[in-house]
Design a protein around this motif. Structure first.
Motif, short mmCIF file in Angstrom:
data_model
loop_
_atom_site.label_atom_id
_atom_site.label_comp_id
_atom_site.label_asym_id
_atom_site.label_seq_id
_atom_site.Cartn_x
_atom_site.Cartn_y
_atom_site.Cartn_z
N ILE A 1 0.83 -1.20 0.00
CA ILE A 1 0.00 0.00 0.00
C ILE A 1 0.87 1.26 0.00
CG2 ILE A 1 -1.63 1.36 1.38
CD1 ILE A 1 -2.80 -1.39 2.32
N VAL A 2 1.90 1.26 0.85
CA VAL A 2 2.82 2.41 0.91
C VAL A 2 3.47 2.65 -0.45
CG1 VAL A 2 4.95 3.30 1.93
CG2 VAL A 2 3.26 2.13 3.38
N LEU A 3 3.94 1.58 -1.08
CA LEU A 3 4.58 1.71 -2.39
C LEU A 3 3.57 2.13 -3.46
CD1 LEU A 3 6.87 -1.45 -2.28
CD2 LEU A 3 7.58 0.94 -2.10
N ALA A 4 2.33 1.67 -3.34
CA ALA A 4 1.29 2.05 -4.31
C ALA A 4 0.98 3.54 -4.22
CB ALA A 4 0.02 1.24 -4.09
N VAL A 5 1.05 4.10 -3.00
CA VAL A 5 0.88 5.55 -2.84
C VAL A 5 1.97 6.29 -3.60
CG1 VAL A 5 0.95 7.46 -1.20
CG2 VAL A 5 -0.34 5.39 -0.63
N VAL A 6 3.21 5.80 -3.45
CA VAL A 6 4.35 6.41 -4.16
C VAL A 6 4.14 6.33 -5.66
CG1 VAL A 6 6.83 6.19 -4.63
CG2 VAL A 6 5.98 5.89 -2.29
N VAL A 7 3.73 5.17 -6.15
CA VAL A 7 3.52 4.98 -7.59
C VAL A 7 2.42 5.91 -8.10
CG1 VAL A 7 2.73 3.38 -9.37
CG2 VAL A 7 4.37 2.62 -7.64
N ASN A 8 1.34 6.06 -7.34
CA ASN A 8 0.26 6.94 -7.78
C ASN A 8 0.70 8.39 -7.85
OD1 ASN A 8 -2.86 5.93 -7.99
ND2 ASN A 8 -1.62 4.48 -6.82
N ILE A 9 1.51 8.81 -6.88
CA ILE A 9 2.04 10.18 -6.91
C ILE A 9 2.94 10.37 -8.13
CG2 ILE A 9 3.57 11.82 -5.74
CD1 ILE A 9 2.55 10.62 -3.07
N ARG A 10 3.84 9.43 -8.35
CA ARG A 10 4.74 9.50 -9.49
C ARG A 10 3.97 9.43 -10.81
NH1 ARG A 10 8.68 11.58 -10.19
NH2 ARG A 10 9.43 10.07 -11.72
N TYR A 11 2.92 8.64 -10.86
CA TYR A 11 2.11 8.51 -12.07
C TYR A 11 1.49 9.85 -12.44
CZ TYR A 11 -0.90 5.90 -15.35
OH TYR A 11 -1.50 5.41 -16.48
N SER A 12 0.99 10.57 -11.43
CA SER A 12 0.39 11.89 -11.67
C SER A 12 1.43 12.88 -12.19
CB SER A 12 -0.22 12.43 -10.36
OG SER A 12 -1.28 11.61 -9.93
N ILE A 13 2.64 12.81 -11.63
CA ILE A 13 3.72 13.70 -12.08
C ILE A 13 4.06 13.42 -13.55
CG2 ILE A 13 6.18 14.24 -11.80
CD1 ILE A 13 5.78 13.73 -8.77
N ILE A 14 4.15 12.14 -13.90
CA ILE A 14 4.49 11.75 -15.26
C ILE A 14 3.37 12.16 -16.23
CG2 ILE A 14 4.90 9.76 -16.78
CD1 ILE A 14 6.18 8.41 -14.25
N GLU A 15 2.12 12.00 -15.80
CA GLU A 15 0.98 12.43 -16.64
C GLU A 15 1.07 13.92 -16.96
OE1 GLU A 15 -3.03 9.86 -16.22
OE2 GLU A 15 -2.49 10.99 -14.43
N LYS A 16 1.39 14.72 -15.95
CA LYS A 16 1.51 16.16 -16.16
C LYS A 16 2.66 16.48 -17.09
CE LYS A 16 -0.49 17.39 -11.66
NZ LYS A 16 -0.23 17.96 -10.31
N SER A 17 3.77 15.75 -16.94
CA SER A 17 4.93 15.95 -17.80
C SER A 17 4.59 15.65 -19.25
CB SER A 17 6.08 15.07 -17.33
OG SER A 17 7.18 15.14 -18.23
N LEU A 18 3.88 14.56 -19.47
CA LEU A 18 3.47 14.17 -20.83
C LEU A 18 2.46 15.13 -21.40
CD1 LEU A 18 3.19 10.30 -20.42
CD2 LEU A 18 4.87 11.53 -21.80
N ALA A 19 1.56 15.63 -20.55
CA ALA A 19 0.56 16.59 -21.01
C ALA A 19 1.23 17.85 -21.53
CB ALA A 19 -0.41 16.93 -19.87
N ALA A 20 2.32 18.26 -20.87
CA ALA A 20 3.06 19.45 -21.30
C ALA A 20 3.71 19.22 -22.66
CB ALA A 20 4.13 19.79 -20.27
N GLU A 21 3.97 17.93 -22.98
CA GLU A 21 4.56 17.58 -24.28
C GLU A 21 3.48 17.26 -25.31
OE1 GLU A 21 7.29 14.35 -23.71
OE2 GLU A 21 8.11 15.20 -21.87
N GLY A 22 2.21 17.39 -24.88
CA GLY A 22 1.11 17.08 -25.79
C GLY A 22 0.87 15.59 -25.95
N LYS A 23 1.30 14.81 -24.96
CA LYS A 23 1.12 13.35 -24.99
C LYS A 23 0.27 12.92 -23.78
CE LYS A 23 5.76 12.80 -26.97
NZ LYS A 23 7.11 12.19 -26.75
N SER A 24 -0.03 11.62 -23.73
CA SER A 24 -0.80 11.08 -22.60
C SER A 24 -0.41 9.62 -22.38
CB SER A 24 -2.30 11.20 -22.87
OG SER A 24 -2.65 10.40 -24.00
N LEU A 25 -0.70 9.17 -21.17
CA LEU A 25 -0.45 7.76 -20.83
C LEU A 25 -1.59 6.89 -21.32
CD1 LEU A 25 1.00 7.97 -17.22
CD2 LEU A 25 2.08 6.89 -19.17
#
Length: 408
Positions: free
Chosen positions: A384-408
């Motif tokens: 569960i602790v690691l899944a929280v980390v992954v979800n936070i990182r996933y959101s960061i990556i989504e925002k990064s890709l959105a800035a590049e005009g891409k998506s997950l």
């Protein structure tokens, strides 16, 4: 639409492939569901029988590093046939094993067979159905159906004072007949391996510069370990927990396993629809929270009604496809390294099947079968602790890709 039906004439082959996974569903649970009979055969304790199931993880670890490469080189048929016949030796070997030590080495064959079947059946089915998501879900579905049927078959044998080994013989017959049919079945052609700029891709290729394999990649691999521990320990001990801790009869305790399998089946079906609105990364956080809380309540309550209901909930939230969703999340984040992602998560799962079950059995020997549930809860909390980390990182990556005009 036309491409989807390209190999429709090979659906009978896909059915045969799934038959092998149906039998694998029996194999993964059959030792845990025959604890009493095997105690008598081997002259050991319930914990001693549970400890034998840890050998399945060793067998998988032995096989995974090379079975995939062999499947790509020699084809899906021979690897599936090898897995099928190794499984025959496993079922027959358990019936004639004189003690737990011999049973332990025979049980390794179950893990070896599992490794070969994963490498032959899953890609073979994907190539025929041309839908990797559907192919993966169906493998999970047939395993769950088998594990739902098995306790009912065992309960019938017990009620009629019949030999426990008939379920093993049933599996042997199905495997041999199915294998003979597979020798003549046609398979879909394997895709050619493509490389970038004529060079093989090394390492885990990130979907974005914001991706960090050392963070979310490692976290997902460890979650592959923890989520496997959550359901594998429960799968191994639920019947003994019902009998030894709650005082249920063997037939009644088998209902926990039946409800576990039913929950898994229904969750797999539900997930196919829920994934339209909820991303896999959310499931790998929500499901372990529910599963861990349920196992903890089962430990503290010692209630038969909760045990049966808990079997359903744990089956749905721990064995209802979470491991597959972990793999899906990792392939989303490292899309150019799909095969490596699958191998990494599956190896973690194999390590868990071995080590987590050993820990649970040792604790059960020292304090009681119910304490094995605490081991599962501990691993789940880590996940569960690691899944929280992954979800936070996933959101960061989504925002990064959105800035590049891409998506997950």
């Amino acid at each position: 639409m036309k491409q989807e039906k390209r190999y429709k004439h090979l659906y009978p082959t896909a059915f045969m492939l799934y038959v092998t996974f149906f039998v694998h569903g029996f194999g993964a649970a059959i030792i845990g569901q025959n604890v009493t009979s095997l105690q008598q055969q081997w002259g050991t304790t319930a914990a001693g029988v549970v400890a034998v199931t840890s050998a399945l993880g060793i067998g998988r670890l032995i096989t995974y590093p090379f079975s995939g490469a062999l499947s790509d080189r020699f084809g899906r048929r021979p690897i599936t046939l090898i897995g099928s016949f190794v499984y025959v030796f496993f079922f027959a070997g358990i019936l004639v094993s004189p003690n737990a030590q011999v049973g332990y080495f025979v049980a390794m064959l179950c893990g070896v067979a599992n490794g070969f079947l994963d490498s032959g059946v899953i890609p073979g089915a994907m190539e025929i159905l041309e839908d990797s998501g559907l192919a993966s879900i169906l493998t999970k579905l047939v395993i769950s159906i088998a594990q739902y049927i098995l306790p009912m078959m065992i309960a019938y044998l017990l009620a009629n004072d019949m030999w426990y080994g008939w379920t093993f013989v049933f599996c042997i017959i199905i495997l041999i007949v199915n294998a003979l049919l597979l020798t003549r079945a046609k398979f879909a052609p394997q895709p050619k391996v493509e490389t970038e700029n004529g060079e093989k891709v090394k390492g885990f290729v990130r979907v974005s510069k914001a991706s960090k394999f050392a963070v979310e990649g490692i976290a997902l691999i460890v979650i592959g370990y923890t989520c496997t521990a959550t359901f594998q320990i429960f799968l191994a001990v639920n019947k003994s927990y019902g009998m030894d801790v709650l005082g249920m009869t063997e037939g009644a305790a088998g209902q926990i396993q039946s409800m576990y399998s039913l929950g898994s089946i229904l969750m797999v079906v539900a997930t196919t629809f829920l994934l339209k609105w909820i991303k896999p990364v959310k499931f790998i956080l929500i499901c372990p929270i529910i599963a861990g809380a349920t196992e903890f309540l089962m430990f503290v309550s010692r209630n038969t009604t909760l045990a049966v209901a808990g079997g359903f909930i744990v089956g749905a939230t721990a064995a209802g496809g979470v491991l597959q969703l972990v793999t899906a999340t990792m392939t989303d984040l490292f899309p150019a390294s799909k095969a490596k992602c699958v191998s990494a998560v599956m190896i973690a799962g194999a390590l868990s099947q071995f080590s987590a079950t050993v820990m649970a059995s040792k604790l059960a020997e020292m304090f009681g079968m119910e304490y094995s549930l605490l081991v599962a809860v501990g691993f789940t909390v880590l996940g569960i602790v690691l899944a929280v980390v992954v979800n936070i990182r996933y959101s960061i990556i989504e925002k990064s890709l959105a800035a590049e005009g891409k998506s997950l």
